[in-house]
Each structure stands twice: as C-alpha cells, then as structure tokens.
Write a protein that holds these residues in place. Sequence first.
Motif, mmCIF file in Angstrom:
data_model
loop_
_atom_site.group_PDB
_atom_site.id
_atom_site.type_symbol
_atom_site.label_atom_id
_atom_site.label_comp_id
_atom_site.label_asym_id
_atom_site.label_seq_id
_atom_site.Cartn_x
_atom_site.Cartn_y
_atom_site.Cartn_z
ATOM 1 N N ALA A 184 14.926 63.216 24.846
ATOM 2 C CA ALA A 184 15.679 62.243 25.641
ATOM 3 C C ALA A 184 15.286 62.310 27.119
ATOM 4 O O ALA A 184 15.135 61.277 27.782
ATOM 5 N N GLU A 185 15.123 63.525 27.642
ATOM 6 C CA GLU A 185 14.714 63.686 29.046
ATOM 7 C C GLU A 185 13.311 63.135 29.266
ATOM 8 O O GLU A 185 13.032 62.491 30.273
ATOM 9 N N TRP A 186 12.406 63.394 28.318
ATOM 10 C CA TRP A 186 11.027 62.904 28.410
ATOM 11 C C TRP A 186 11.023 61.373 28.416
ATOM 12 O O TRP A 186 10.357 60.744 29.230
ATOM 13 N N SER A 187 11.780 60.783 27.525
ATOM 14 C CA SER A 187 11.864 59.327 27.438
ATOM 15 C C SER A 187 12.402 58.738 28.741
ATOM 16 O O SER A 187 11.884 57.746 29.248
ATOM 17 N N ALA A 188 13.423 59.352 29.304
ATOM 18 C CA ALA A 188 14.002 58.892 30.568
ATOM 19 C C ALA A 188 12.974 58.981 31.708
ATOM 20 O O ALA A 188 12.876 58.073 32.530
ATOM 21 N N LEU A 189 12.220 60.063 31.744
ATOM 22 C CA LEU A 189 11.182 60.233 32.768
ATOM 23 C C LEU A 189 10.119 59.141 32.651
ATOM 24 O O LEU A 189 9.781 58.496 33.631
ATOM 25 N N ILE A 190 9.610 58.931 31.456
ATOM 26 C CA ILE A 190 8.570 57.917 31.250
ATOM 27 C C ILE A 190 9.105 56.532 31.620
ATOM 28 O O ILE A 190 8.419 55.751 32.278
ATOM 29 N N GLN B 79 1.779 69.537 13.684
ATOM 30 C CA GLN B 79 2.448 68.242 13.656
ATOM 31 C C GLN B 79 2.511 67.619 15.040
ATOM 32 O O GLN B 79 2.636 66.416 15.174
ATOM 33 N N HIS B 80 2.468 68.428 16.066
ATOM 34 C CA HIS B 80 2.574 67.934 17.434
ATOM 35 C C HIS B 80 1.504 68.584 18.302
ATOM 36 O O HIS B 80 1.798 69.427 19.144
ATOM 37 N N SER C 175 2.737 67.841 24.453
ATOM 38 C CA SER C 175 2.928 68.022 23.018
ATOM 39 C C SER C 175 4.322 67.494 22.722
ATOM 40 O O SER C 175 5.315 68.073 23.158
ATOM 41 N N GLU C 176 4.381 66.351 22.037
ATOM 42 C CA GLU C 176 5.656 65.667 21.843
ATOM 43 C C GLU C 176 6.211 65.903 20.437
ATOM 44 O O GLU C 176 5.491 65.836 19.465
ATOM 45 N N GLY C 177 7.468 66.190 20.380
ATOM 46 C CA GLY C 177 8.175 66.425 19.128
ATOM 47 C C GLY C 177 9.656 66.391 19.420
ATOM 48 O O GLY C 177 10.120 65.581 20.215
ATOM 49 N N ARG C 178 10.408 67.293 18.809
ATOM 50 C CA ARG C 178 11.853 67.368 19.086
ATOM 51 C C ARG C 178 12.079 67.669 20.558
ATOM 52 O O ARG C 178 13.049 67.253 21.164
#
Length: 58
Positions: free
Chosen positions: A47-53, A5-6, A24-27
């Motif tokens: 949430a951390e990944w989104s903040a970094l991007i 799935q990811h 590899s993006e998922g939960r």
Amino acid sequence: MNSPQHPWHKSSYSSSTGECVEVSEGRETLMRDTRNRELGQVSVSAAEWSALINAITK
C-alpha cells in the motif's frame, strides 16, 4: 530477502547513467541501490509503495 516469485528488477524510473534503484515487489516492496547492494534494502508495504508511485507520477 528475495524469492523466485518476486525477483529484483531495475525500476523503470531509474536513469540510464547507472544511478539505478532495484525493486522486488510482492506482499511488501523492497528497494535497494544497484551499485551498493551490500548496504541492504528498504522495505515498505504494498500500500505504501502504491501510494508513493501514485504521488510521484502525477
């Protein structure tokens, strides 16, 4: 850790010179060095990944 799935994919921010990061993006988001996959990966929450991007694309 990888699931169908990811799947792993090269980050769109990686250069064409072979200096690549795969994600590899998922939960949670996993990151690894394309050339040194055997060294493992780094895991961060979605949430951390989104903040970094968001921080690096401003």
